[in-house]
Design a protein around this motif. Structure first.
Motif, PDB file in Angstrom:
ATOM      1  N   GLY A 182       1.022 -13.027  -6.761  1.00  0.00           N
ATOM      2  CA  GLY A 182       1.849 -12.039  -6.306  1.00  0.00           C
ATOM      3  C   GLY A 182       0.484 -10.892  -4.943  1.00  0.00           C
ATOM      4  O   GLY A 182      -0.489 -11.320  -5.296  1.00  0.00           O
ATOM      5  N   PRO A 183       1.771 -10.280  -4.215  1.00  0.00           N
ATOM      6  CA  PRO A 183      -0.050  -9.068  -3.241  1.00  0.00           C
ATOM      7  C   PRO A 183      -0.357  -8.007  -3.826  1.00  0.00           C
ATOM      8  O   PRO A 183       0.460  -8.035  -5.254  1.00  0.00           O
ATOM      9  CB  PRO A 183       1.885  -8.441  -2.813  1.00  0.00           C
ATOM     10  CG  PRO A 183       2.955  -8.577  -3.859  1.00  0.00           C
ATOM     11  CD  PRO A 183       3.118 -10.020  -4.346  1.00  0.00           C
ATOM     12  N   PRO A 211      -6.158  -7.995  -0.137  1.00  0.00           N
ATOM     13  CA  PRO A 211      -6.362  -9.215  -0.689  1.00  0.00           C
ATOM     14  C   PRO A 211      -5.259  -9.217  -1.722  1.00  0.00           C
ATOM     15  O   PRO A 211      -4.900  -8.660  -2.400  1.00  0.00           O
ATOM     16  CB  PRO A 211      -7.654  -8.962  -1.530  1.00  0.00           C
ATOM     17  CG  PRO A 211      -7.828  -7.303  -1.714  1.00  0.00           C
ATOM     18  CD  PRO A 211      -7.167  -7.151  -0.751  1.00  0.00           C
ATOM     19  N   PRO A 212      -4.383 -10.280  -1.817  1.00  0.00           N
ATOM     20  CA  PRO A 212      -3.222 -10.740  -3.371  1.00  0.00           C
ATOM     21  C   PRO A 212      -4.047 -10.689  -4.398  1.00  0.00           C
ATOM     22  O   PRO A 212      -5.268 -10.607  -4.438  1.00  0.00           O
ATOM     23  CB  PRO A 212      -3.051 -11.728  -2.779  1.00  0.00           C
ATOM     24  CG  PRO A 212      -4.266 -12.611  -2.166  1.00  0.00           C
ATOM     25  CD  PRO A 212      -5.058 -11.704  -1.216  1.00  0.00           C
ATOM     26  N   ALA A 215      -4.636   2.243   5.925  1.00  0.00           N
ATOM     27  CA  ALA A 215      -5.838   2.361   7.178  1.00  0.00           C
ATOM     28  C   ALA A 215      -7.251   0.758   6.391  1.00  0.00           C
ATOM     29  O   ALA A 215      -7.266   0.452   7.448  1.00  0.00           O
ATOM     30  CB  ALA A 215      -6.309   3.452   7.257  1.00  0.00           C
ATOM     31  N   VAL A 216      -7.089   1.623   5.407  1.00  0.00           N
ATOM     32  CA  VAL A 216      -8.320   0.525   4.616  1.00  0.00           C
ATOM     33  C   VAL A 216      -7.134  -0.766   3.908  1.00  0.00           C
ATOM     34  O   VAL A 216      -8.598  -2.148   4.279  1.00  0.00           O
ATOM     35  CB  VAL A 216      -8.568   0.958   3.059  1.00  0.00           C
ATOM     36  CG1 VAL A 216     -10.246   0.102   2.798  1.00  0.00           C
ATOM     37  CG2 VAL A 216      -9.880   2.287   3.843  1.00  0.00           C
ATOM     38  N   LEU A 217      -6.497  -1.164   3.310  1.00  0.00           N
ATOM     39  CA  LEU A 217      -6.003  -2.217   3.128  1.00  0.00           C
ATOM     40  C   LEU A 217      -4.848  -2.158   3.513  1.00  0.00           C
ATOM     41  O   LEU A 217      -3.929  -3.695   3.843  1.00  0.00           O
ATOM     42  CB  LEU A 217      -5.867  -1.957   1.698  1.00  0.00           C
ATOM     43  CG  LEU A 217      -6.463  -1.058   0.471  1.00  0.00           C
ATOM     44  CD1 LEU A 217      -5.603  -0.991  -0.756  1.00  0.00           C
ATOM     45  CD2 LEU A 217      -7.294  -2.774   0.203  1.00  0.00           C
ATOM     46  N   ILE A 268       2.780  -1.029   2.557  1.00  0.00           N
ATOM     47  CA  ILE A 268       1.372  -1.824   1.626  1.00  0.00           C
ATOM     48  C   ILE A 268       2.678  -1.871  -0.542  1.00  0.00           C
ATOM     49  O   ILE A 268       3.050  -0.624  -0.658  1.00  0.00           O
ATOM     50  CB  ILE A 268      -0.234  -1.311  -0.134  1.00  0.00           C
ATOM     51  CG1 ILE A 268      -0.563  -1.553   2.255  1.00  0.00           C
ATOM     52  CG2 ILE A 268      -0.121  -1.855  -0.618  1.00  0.00           C
ATOM     53  CD1 ILE A 268      -1.706  -0.488   1.739  1.00  0.00           C
ATOM     54  N   PRO A 269       2.688  -2.393  -0.748  1.00  0.00           N
ATOM     55  CA  PRO A 269       3.849  -2.457  -2.430  1.00  0.00           C
ATOM     56  C   PRO A 269       3.097  -1.635  -2.737  1.00  0.00           C
ATOM     57  O   PRO A 269       1.973  -1.318  -2.977  1.00  0.00           O
ATOM     58  CB  PRO A 269       4.265  -3.682  -2.282  1.00  0.00           C
ATOM     59  CG  PRO A 269       2.741  -4.444  -1.642  1.00  0.00           C
ATOM     60  CD  PRO A 269       2.513  -4.172  -0.420  1.00  0.00           C
TER      61      PRO A 269
END
Length: 111
Positions: A37-38, A75-76, A68-70, A3-4
Motif C-alpha cells: 500500500g501507499p 516511500p510506500p 512539501a516534504v513527501l 497524499i492518502p
C-alpha cells in the motif's frame, strides 16, 4: 499531488502503540511500517494547543509541510501520524519542514 490520509481511529491507535516515535520542536511523529500500500498520513492536534481555530491552523501547516516534504516521492508501506504542538503554528515554515525531514529520518521512513 495529494497524499492518502488516515482517518480511522484504529489506524491512529496502531501507529501510537506499535510505531516508532520521533519528537522535534515543531511536531511529534509516529510511524509504523505496514505491508504494501501507499504511504498514508494522519494529522492530529490536542485541545491543549488551543481553541478550534488554532488547532485547525496547526493542522493546515502540518498538511502543507507533509505535502512539501513527501509529495514528490513518498516511500510506500508506511502509516505516519503527525501531532501538532504549541510551537507548530509559530515556527518558521522552513524549520517546520526541517523538523519533519529529521523526524522521518529518525523513524526510518526516509533514508
Amino acid at each position: 499531488m495529494t497524499i492518502p490520509r488516515m482517518k480511522k481511529r484504529r489506524d491512529f491507535l496502531r501507529a501510537s502503540s506499535r510505531g516508532k516515535r520521533a519528537a522535534r520542536p515543531g511536531l511529534v511523529l509516529q510511524a509504523v511500517a505496514e505491508t504494501g500500500g501507499p504511504l498514508r498520513v494522519g494529522f492530529t492536534v490536542t485541545k491543549k494547543v488551543g481553541n478550534s481555530v488554532v488547532r485547525n491552523r496547526t493542522k493546515r501547516r502540518l498538511r502543507e509541510a507533509a505535502r512539501a516534504v513527501l509529495g514528490e516521492s513518498p516511500p510506500p508501506g508506511w502509516d505516519v501520524v503527525l501531532i501538532g504542538r504549541d510551537d507548530t503554528r509559530a515556527r518558521p515554515f522552513d524549520q517546520l519542514k526541517g523538523d519533519l525531514r529529521g523526524a522521518l529520518r529518525q523513524a526510518g521512513v526516509l533514508p
